[in-house]
Design a protein around this motif. Structure first.
Motif, PDB file in Angstrom:
ATOM      1  N   CYS A  32       0.703  -1.297  -0.075  1.00 29.08           N
ATOM      2  CA  CYS A  32       0.097  -0.037   0.062  1.00 29.08           C
ATOM      3  C   CYS A  32       0.923   1.211  -0.063  1.00 29.08           C
ATOM      4  O   CYS A  32       0.471   2.228  -0.511  1.00 29.08           O
ATOM      5  CB  CYS A  32      -0.969  -0.058   1.245  1.00 29.08           C
ATOM      6  SG  CYS A  32      -2.239  -1.315   1.037  1.00 29.08           S
ATOM      7  N   SER A  36      -0.441   0.320  -5.233  1.00 27.98           N
ATOM      8  CA  SER A  36      -1.960   0.649  -4.982  1.00 27.98           C
ATOM      9  C   SER A  36      -2.789  -0.135  -3.903  1.00 27.98           C
ATOM     10  O   SER A  36      -2.760  -1.248  -3.724  1.00 27.98           O
ATOM     11  CB  SER A  36      -2.615   0.081  -6.414  1.00 27.98           C
ATOM     12  OG  SER A  36      -3.985   0.372  -6.176  1.00 27.98           O
ATOM     13  N   HIS A  38      -5.884  -0.180  -3.381  1.00 31.02           N
ATOM     14  CA  HIS A  38      -6.720  -0.867  -3.992  1.00 31.02           C
ATOM     15  C   HIS A  38      -6.759  -2.369  -4.246  1.00 31.02           C
ATOM     16  O   HIS A  38      -7.573  -3.174  -3.953  1.00 31.02           O
ATOM     17  CB  HIS A  38      -7.194  -0.285  -5.313  1.00 31.02           C
ATOM     18  CG  HIS A  38      -8.598  -0.834  -5.845  1.00 31.02           C
ATOM     19  ND1 HIS A  38      -9.890  -0.862  -5.308  1.00 31.02           N
ATOM     20  CD2 HIS A  38      -8.802  -1.730  -7.059  1.00 31.02           C
ATOM     21  CE1 HIS A  38     -10.760  -1.315  -6.319  1.00 31.02           C
ATOM     22  NE2 HIS A  38     -10.092  -1.962  -7.236  1.00 31.02           N
ATOM     23  N   TYR A  42      -6.452  -5.429  -0.417  1.00 27.40           N
ATOM     24  CA  TYR A  42      -7.543  -6.380  -0.437  1.00 27.40           C
ATOM     25  C   TYR A  42      -6.957  -8.010  -0.698  1.00 27.40           C
ATOM     26  O   TYR A  42      -7.098  -8.784   0.236  1.00 27.40           O
ATOM     27  CB  TYR A  42      -8.519  -6.217  -1.570  1.00 27.40           C
ATOM     28  CG  TYR A  42      -9.440  -7.266  -2.047  1.00 27.40           C
ATOM     29  CD1 TYR A  42     -10.433  -7.813  -1.046  1.00 27.40           C
ATOM     30  CD2 TYR A  42      -9.289  -8.033  -3.129  1.00 27.40           C
ATOM     31  CE1 TYR A  42     -11.328  -8.917  -1.175  1.00 27.40           C
ATOM     32  CE2 TYR A  42     -10.138  -9.001  -3.444  1.00 27.40           C
ATOM     33  CZ  TYR A  42     -10.979  -9.429  -2.310  1.00 27.40           C
ATOM     34  OH  TYR A  42     -11.846 -10.546  -2.637  1.00 27.40           O
ATOM     35  N   LYS A  71     -17.981  -4.784 -10.839  1.00 27.79           N
ATOM     36  CA  LYS A  71     -17.595  -3.307 -10.959  1.00 27.79           C
ATOM     37  C   LYS A  71     -19.129  -2.358 -10.296  1.00 27.79           C
ATOM     38  O   LYS A  71     -19.162  -1.240 -11.017  1.00 27.79           O
ATOM     39  CB  LYS A  71     -17.346  -2.949 -12.401  1.00 27.79           C
ATOM     40  CG  LYS A  71     -15.996  -3.519 -12.785  1.00 27.79           C
ATOM     41  CD  LYS A  71     -15.547  -3.265 -14.233  1.00 27.79           C
ATOM     42  CE  LYS A  71     -14.282  -3.859 -14.731  1.00 27.79           C
ATOM     43  NZ  LYS A  71     -13.782  -3.356 -15.786  1.00 27.79           N
ATOM     44  N   SER A  73     -20.660  -1.063  -6.779  1.00 30.01           N
ATOM     45  CA  SER A  73     -20.441  -0.777  -5.142  1.00 30.01           C
ATOM     46  C   SER A  73     -21.453  -1.079  -4.460  1.00 30.01           C
ATOM     47  O   SER A  73     -22.781  -0.876  -4.855  1.00 30.01           O
ATOM     48  CB  SER A  73     -19.926   0.768  -4.998  1.00 30.01           C
ATOM     49  OG  SER A  73     -18.808   0.980  -5.824  1.00 30.01           O
ATOM     50  N   ASN A  96     -13.810  -6.923  -3.956  1.00 23.81           N
ATOM     51  CA  ASN A  96     -13.005  -5.775  -3.136  1.00 23.81           C
ATOM     52  C   ASN A  96     -13.714  -4.896  -2.461  1.00 23.81           C
ATOM     53  O   ASN A  96     -14.631  -4.282  -2.794  1.00 23.81           O
ATOM     54  CB  ASN A  96     -12.062  -4.923  -4.193  1.00 23.81           C
ATOM     55  CG  ASN A  96     -10.846  -4.494  -3.911  1.00 23.81           C
ATOM     56  OD1 ASN A  96     -10.905  -4.083  -2.837  1.00 23.81           O
ATOM     57  ND2 ASN A  96      -9.868  -4.404  -4.293  1.00 23.81           N
ATOM     58  N   LYS A  98     -13.731  -2.514   1.696  1.00 22.66           N
ATOM     59  CA  LYS A  98     -13.299  -1.887   2.778  1.00 22.66           C
ATOM     60  C   LYS A  98     -14.209  -2.331   4.121  1.00 22.66           C
ATOM     61  O   LYS A  98     -15.289  -2.416   3.953  1.00 22.66           O
ATOM     62  CB  LYS A  98     -13.125  -0.232   2.635  1.00 22.66           C
ATOM     63  CG  LYS A  98     -12.423   0.223   1.646  1.00 22.66           C
ATOM     64  CD  LYS A  98     -10.954  -0.352   1.345  1.00 22.66           C
ATOM     65  CE  LYS A  98     -10.187   0.026   0.354  1.00 22.66           C
ATOM     66  NZ  LYS A  98      -8.821  -0.531   0.096  1.00 22.66           N
ATOM     67  N   SER A 141     -14.821   5.815  -0.100  1.00 21.93           N
ATOM     68  CA  SER A 141     -13.952   4.553  -0.397  1.00 21.93           C
ATOM     69  C   SER A 141     -14.982   3.776  -1.521  1.00 21.93           C
ATOM     70  O   SER A 141     -14.530   2.992  -2.033  1.00 21.93           O
ATOM     71  CB  SER A 141     -14.031   3.710   0.900  1.00 21.93           C
ATOM     72  OG  SER A 141     -13.286   4.400   1.954  1.00 21.93           O
ATOM     73  N   THR A 143     -15.907   3.735  -4.476  1.00 25.19           N
ATOM     74  CA  THR A 143     -15.586   4.225  -5.968  1.00 25.19           C
ATOM     75  C   THR A 143     -14.879   2.898  -6.357  1.00 25.19           C
ATOM     76  O   THR A 143     -14.487   2.065  -5.807  1.00 25.19           O
ATOM     77  CB  THR A 143     -14.474   5.401  -6.039  1.00 25.19           C
ATOM     78  OG1 THR A 143     -13.269   5.099  -5.225  1.00 25.19           O
ATOM     79  CG2 THR A 143     -15.157   6.708  -5.322  1.00 25.19           C
ATOM     80  N   GLU A 144     -14.927   2.997  -7.955  1.00 27.14           N
ATOM     81  CA  GLU A 144     -14.393   2.076  -8.799  1.00 27.14           C
ATOM     82  C   GLU A 144     -14.624   0.711  -8.516  1.00 27.14           C
ATOM     83  O   GLU A 144     -14.066  -0.562  -8.295  1.00 27.14           O
ATOM     84  CB  GLU A 144     -12.646   2.105  -8.516  1.00 27.14           C
ATOM     85  CG  GLU A 144     -12.280   3.434  -9.345  1.00 27.14           C
ATOM     86  CD  GLU A 144     -10.706   3.358  -9.087  1.00 27.14           C
ATOM     87  OE1 GLU A 144     -10.185   2.468  -8.650  1.00 27.14           O
ATOM     88  OE2 GLU A 144     -10.099   4.372  -9.241  1.00 27.14           O
ATOM     89  N   THR A 146     -15.600  -0.698  -5.378  1.00 32.68           N
ATOM     90  CA  THR A 146     -15.049  -1.060  -4.178  1.00 32.68           C
ATOM     91  C   THR A 146     -16.448  -0.751  -3.279  1.00 32.68           C
ATOM     92  O   THR A 146     -17.028   0.166  -3.389  1.00 32.68           O
ATOM     93  CB  THR A 146     -14.194  -0.146  -3.641  1.00 32.68           C
ATOM     94  OG1 THR A 146     -13.130  -0.396  -4.444  1.00 32.68           O
ATOM     95  CG2 THR A 146     -13.825  -0.332  -2.170  1.00 32.68           C
TER      96      THR A 146
END
Length: 251
Positions: A32, A36, A38, A42, A71, A73, A96, A98, A141, A143-144, A146
Motif C-alpha cells: 500500500c 496501489s 486498491h 485486499y 464493478k 459498489s 474488493n 473496505k 471509499s 468508488t471504482e 469498491t
C-alpha cells in the motif's frame, strides 16, 4: 478426535497462522505504501483468510455469488457470529471492499497499521462529529466498484442469535443510493464463540442474498431496508439461532 485437533492447533496450525499473519501485515503495509491500496489492501488479506481456513481444516461453502455484479459498489451487511466472520467474508466474498471496523483494532501490532494503510474504515462512536467523519470516509471509499462491509450489530453475539441492527450502514446506502446486500454467516459461532477458548472444527456457510435496491430516499427507506435486511439474513441461519437476543455491549 477433539484432543488430536487441539494438539494440531497448538503444535502446527497456530504457529503457521502467526507467521502468515505477520507476513500478510508486512506485505500489505509495503504494498500500500509503494503501490496501489486498491490491490494490496485486499488481495493479501483474501489469501491470508483462505490460508487460515485451510490450516484449521475448516470447510467453506458459498451460496449466491451470482446475485452480485462486477464493478458495482454495494453496502454489504452481515450478522456477527464470531471472529471467524472476518476470514469467511474476506476470503470468500469475492469482492474488493473496505471493512468498517472498531477503532480498537488500530492498536493491534502490525495488523492495525496494515488495516490503516489498506484504507479500512475505523468507526469512532465517541461523538456525533466522529461518527460523521466515519461516514464521510466510507463515502469516499465507495468508488471504482469498491464496496464496504458492515456488521450492523456492532459487536459479536454471545449466543449465536442476532442482536438489533444499528442504522449507520443503511443511512450510508440511503445517502449514496446504493443497494444493500445482506450476507448470512452460518457456522462461525460453532467454530469459536465469543466466550470460547478453543477452536472447534465446523463448516462455515456464506449466503449472499439478492441486493435490496433503494425504494426512495430518507428515513423510511433506511428503516425499510434495515428491517428487510434483518429478516433476509435471519432466514438462512439455523432455527436454533433464530430470534433476537439483546447483546449487552452493542452500545
Amino acid at each position: 478426535m477433539k484432543v488430536l485437533y487441539y494438539i494440531y492447533q497448538i503444535c502446527i496450525a497456530l504457529p503457521i497462522i502467526l507467521v502468515i499473519t505477520l507476513l500478510t501485515a508486512l506485505i500489505t503495509i509495503a504494498g500500500c505504501t509503494l503501490g496501489s491500496a486498491h490491490f494490496w489492501g485486499y488481495h493479501p488479506g483474501r489469501i491470508w483468510s483462505r490460508l487460515i481456513c485451510f490450516f484449521l481444516l475448516i470447510r467453506v461453502t458459498v451460496h449466491g455469488r451470482e446475485n452480485i455484479k462486477g464493478k458495482t459498489s454495494y453496502v454489504f451487511v452481515a450478522n456477527h457470529q464470531g471472529s471467524f466472520d472476518i476470514f469467511l467474508i474476506y476470503g470468500y466474498l469475492g469482492r474488493n471492499f473496505k471493512w468498517m471496523m472498531k477503532k480498537g483494532i488500530r492498536k493491534i501490532p502490525f495488523v492495525g497499521k496494515a488495516c490503516e494503510e489498506a484504507g479500512h474504515i475505523f468507526v469512532d462512536r465517541s461523538g456525533p462529529k466522529k461518527v460523521m467523519e466515519t461516514i464521510r470516509k466510507a463515502k469516499t471509499s465507495l468508488t471504482e466498484g469498491t464496496s464496504v462491509v458492515v456488521f450492523p450489530e456492532g459487536a459479536r453475539c454471545f449466543t449465536g442469535h442476532m442482536g438489533y441492527f444499528k442504522k449507520g450502514a443503511f443511512q450510508l446506502a440511503d445517502d449514496l443510493q446504493l443497494a444493500v446486500v445482506p450476507l448470512t454467516i452460518d457456522g462461525s459461532f460453532d467454530i469459536l464463540p465469543r466466550t470460547g477458548k478453543w477452536i472447534q472444527r465446523h463448516n462455515m456457510i456464506l449466503t449472499i442474498h439478492q441486493p435490496i435496491l433503494p425504494k426512495g430516499k430518507g428515513i423510511k427507506n433506511v428503516q425499510d431496508t434495515l428491517q428487510e435486511s434483518y429478516i433476509t439474513i435471519e432466514s438462512s441461519i439455523p432455527d436454533k439461532y433464530k430470534g433476537m437476543v439483546l447483546n449487552p455491549d452493542q452500545d
